[in-house]
Design an enzyme around this catalytic site. Structure first.
Site, PDB file in Angstrom:
ATOM      1  N   TYR A 145     -14.821  32.455 -19.465  1.00  0.00           N
ATOM      2  CA  TYR A 145     -14.171  31.396 -18.699  1.00  0.00           C
ATOM      3  C   TYR A 145     -14.694  30.008 -19.067  1.00  0.00           C
ATOM      4  O   TYR A 145     -14.057  28.996 -18.771  1.00  0.00           O
ATOM      5  CB  TYR A 145     -14.370  31.619 -17.191  1.00  0.00           C
ATOM      6  CG  TYR A 145     -13.683  32.850 -16.650  1.00  0.00           C
ATOM      7  CD1 TYR A 145     -12.649  33.475 -17.330  1.00  0.00           C
ATOM      8  CD2 TYR A 145     -14.092  33.402 -15.440  1.00  0.00           C
ATOM      9  CE1 TYR A 145     -12.028  34.609 -16.823  1.00  0.00           C
ATOM     10  CE2 TYR A 145     -13.486  34.535 -14.919  1.00  0.00           C
ATOM     11  CZ  TYR A 145     -12.449  35.128 -15.627  1.00  0.00           C
ATOM     12  OH  TYR A 145     -11.847  36.255 -15.116  1.00  0.00           O
ATOM     13  N   LYS A 194     -19.624  45.946 -22.283  1.00  0.00           N
ATOM     14  CA  LYS A 194     -18.806  46.619 -23.296  1.00  0.00           C
ATOM     15  C   LYS A 194     -19.580  46.606 -24.611  1.00  0.00           C
ATOM     16  O   LYS A 194     -19.104  46.171 -25.657  1.00  0.00           O
ATOM     17  CB  LYS A 194     -17.449  45.925 -23.433  1.00  0.00           C
ATOM     18  CG  LYS A 194     -16.400  46.733 -24.201  1.00  0.00           C
ATOM     19  CD  LYS A 194     -16.018  48.022 -23.513  1.00  0.00           C
ATOM     20  CE  LYS A 194     -14.898  48.731 -24.292  1.00  0.00           C
ATOM     21  NZ  LYS A 194     -14.621  50.074 -23.755  1.00  0.00           N
ATOM     22  N   ASP A 250     -15.522  39.480 -12.089  1.00  0.00           N
ATOM     23  CA  ASP A 250     -14.307  39.028 -11.425  1.00  0.00           C
ATOM     24  C   ASP A 250     -13.400  40.218 -11.140  1.00  0.00           C
ATOM     25  O   ASP A 250     -12.893  40.397 -10.025  1.00  0.00           O
ATOM     26  CB  ASP A 250     -13.600  38.015 -12.335  1.00  0.00           C
ATOM     27  CG  ASP A 250     -12.483  37.268 -11.630  1.00  0.00           C
ATOM     28  OD1 ASP A 250     -12.258  37.499 -10.428  1.00  0.00           O
ATOM     29  OD2 ASP A 250     -11.810  36.454 -12.297  1.00  0.00           O
ATOM     30  N   ASP A 254     -13.007  42.206  -7.211  1.00  0.00           N
ATOM     31  CA  ASP A 254     -11.698  42.309  -6.569  1.00  0.00           C
ATOM     32  C   ASP A 254     -11.325  43.771  -6.334  1.00  0.00           C
ATOM     33  O   ASP A 254     -10.759  44.115  -5.283  1.00  0.00           O
ATOM     34  CB  ASP A 254     -10.627  41.629  -7.423  1.00  0.00           C
ATOM     35  CG  ASP A 254     -10.662  40.113  -7.302  1.00  0.00           C
ATOM     36  OD1 ASP A 254     -11.424  39.606  -6.460  1.00  0.00           O
ATOM     37  OD2 ASP A 254      -9.942  39.436  -8.044  1.00  0.00           O
TER      38      ASP A 254
END
Length: 359
Positions: A145, A194, A250, A254
């Site tokens: 981001y 990852k 993120d 959620d």
């Protein structure tokens, strides 16, 4: 006689923000009375209300007031009224701006299923068991981001890129937050990355492993992000603290909020290198129900409990508030968003009063 005094900056915000903050303040004051500390409040503007008053979503005066405080309590920002403004002038820009201005790099988001609300969880009872209590620790100011981004033309075609970028220092500091959080909970950290594909994740994992050496009392395991997302709905009971990068955190936070089933119950904290933190419910400003007295204040009240625990070190008071919320739910009291079956419908103020009484 009060032994300790703390300064709290209030960002009541937009929509239902002022209503739910007002109930949290009643609970905080009651906790202060019970545990012998005093809270001094300063109001500041952020979000749509700040735009209306000053033309900016985050006035300089607000930043100064937050920096001068021991902690910051936020209601919610945003609303249809400001949806047509340019991105840098929308209410949400104030939230991003205050995180940056205060250096808040760690987002702590608990996802907990309360016994009386188990029916709201979309998972089968045999999957969630008696309870679920997960803390997602998300890196907040780095990663894809905030990495280098842009557009270019390649072989006559438009292309775009966003870069996942982390330094060891950024990973170290968020890892310390996760391990310290685990020490106050179940002493287990699940690192999500990852590393089988991404170089940034390999650096992330190597750094987390080094930091873990300083926490021999905390168990550490690793999951790839795709497996972690699957495990969160397959067996959420296995998790205590989940540590993740900005984008992975993120997504998982959620997902965890939906597994918990009741967004009106979920609190969060954004922390930096010191004790100063920004505390807020994860739900939005809900302008469609603002002023009707039906908003659920419990997520904000639980955010206030996090404020006491993480910024003020008032652990006993935080525990007492969380216990009071559970007592109120056990009594069957429900705001409309969590009302089902034989629940007793109450409004925003009644719910706040009930928590104060239980406290």
């Amino acid at each position: 006689m009060y032994m300790k005094n703390y300064r709290i900056t209030l960002l009541r915000g937009d929509g239902i923000g002022p209503e739910i903050v007002a109930e949290a303040l009643k609970v905080l004051d009651a906790a202060g009375e019970k545990f012998q500390f005093r809270l001094e409040y300063t109001d500041a503007l952020m979000g749509g209300c700040a735009i209306d008053a000053t033309g900016q979503p985050l006035p300089d005066e607000t930043v100064e007031a937050c920096r001068a405080a021991d902690a910051v309590l936020l209601g919610a920002v945003g609303g249809y009224k400001w949806d047509t403004l340019p991105g840098h002038l929308r209410p949400e820009a104030g939230l991003l701006g205050i995180r940056s201005a205060l250096g808040l790099f760690a987002n702590l988001r608990p996802a907990k299923i309360y016994g009386p609300l188990k029916g709201a969880c979309p998972l089968r009872p045999d999957i969630i068991g008696d309870s679920m209590d997960i803390m997602v620790v998300r890196e907040l100011t780095g990663g894809i981001y905030f990495g280098k981004r842009g557009r270019e033309t390649v072989n006559g075609m438009e292309a775009a890129y966003d870069t996942e970028y982390y330094t060891t220092a950024e990973v170290e500091r968020i890892a310390h937050v996760a391990f310290n959080s685990a020490r106050k909970r179940g002493k287990k950290v699940t690192n999500v990355d990852k590393a089988n594909v991404l170089e940034s994740s390999r650096l992330w994992r190597e750094t987390v492993l080094r930091v873990a050496e300083g926490y021999p009392d905390v168990e550490l395991n690793h999951l790839y992000i795709d497996n972690a997302a699957m495990q969160l709905v397959r067996n959420p009971k296995q998790f205590d603290v989940i540590l993740a990068s900005n984008i992975f955190g993120d997504i998982l936070s959620d997902e965890a909020s939906q597994v918990a089933g009741s967004i009106g119950m979920l609190a969060s904290a954004s922390m930096g290198g010191g004790k100063l933190g920004l505390y807020e419910p994860i739900h939005g400003s809900a302008p469609d129900i603002a002023g009707q007295g039906i908003a659920n204040p419990l997520a904000t009240i639980l955010s206030a409990a996090m404020l006491l625990r993480y910024s003020l070190d008032e652990e006993a008071a935080a525990d007492a508030i969380e216990t009071a919320v559970e007592k109120v739910l056990d009594q069957g009291l429900r705001t409309p968003d969590i009302l089902a079956g034989d629940g007793i419908r109450v409004g925003t103020v009644e719910m706040g009063d009930a928590v104060v009484k239980a406290l």
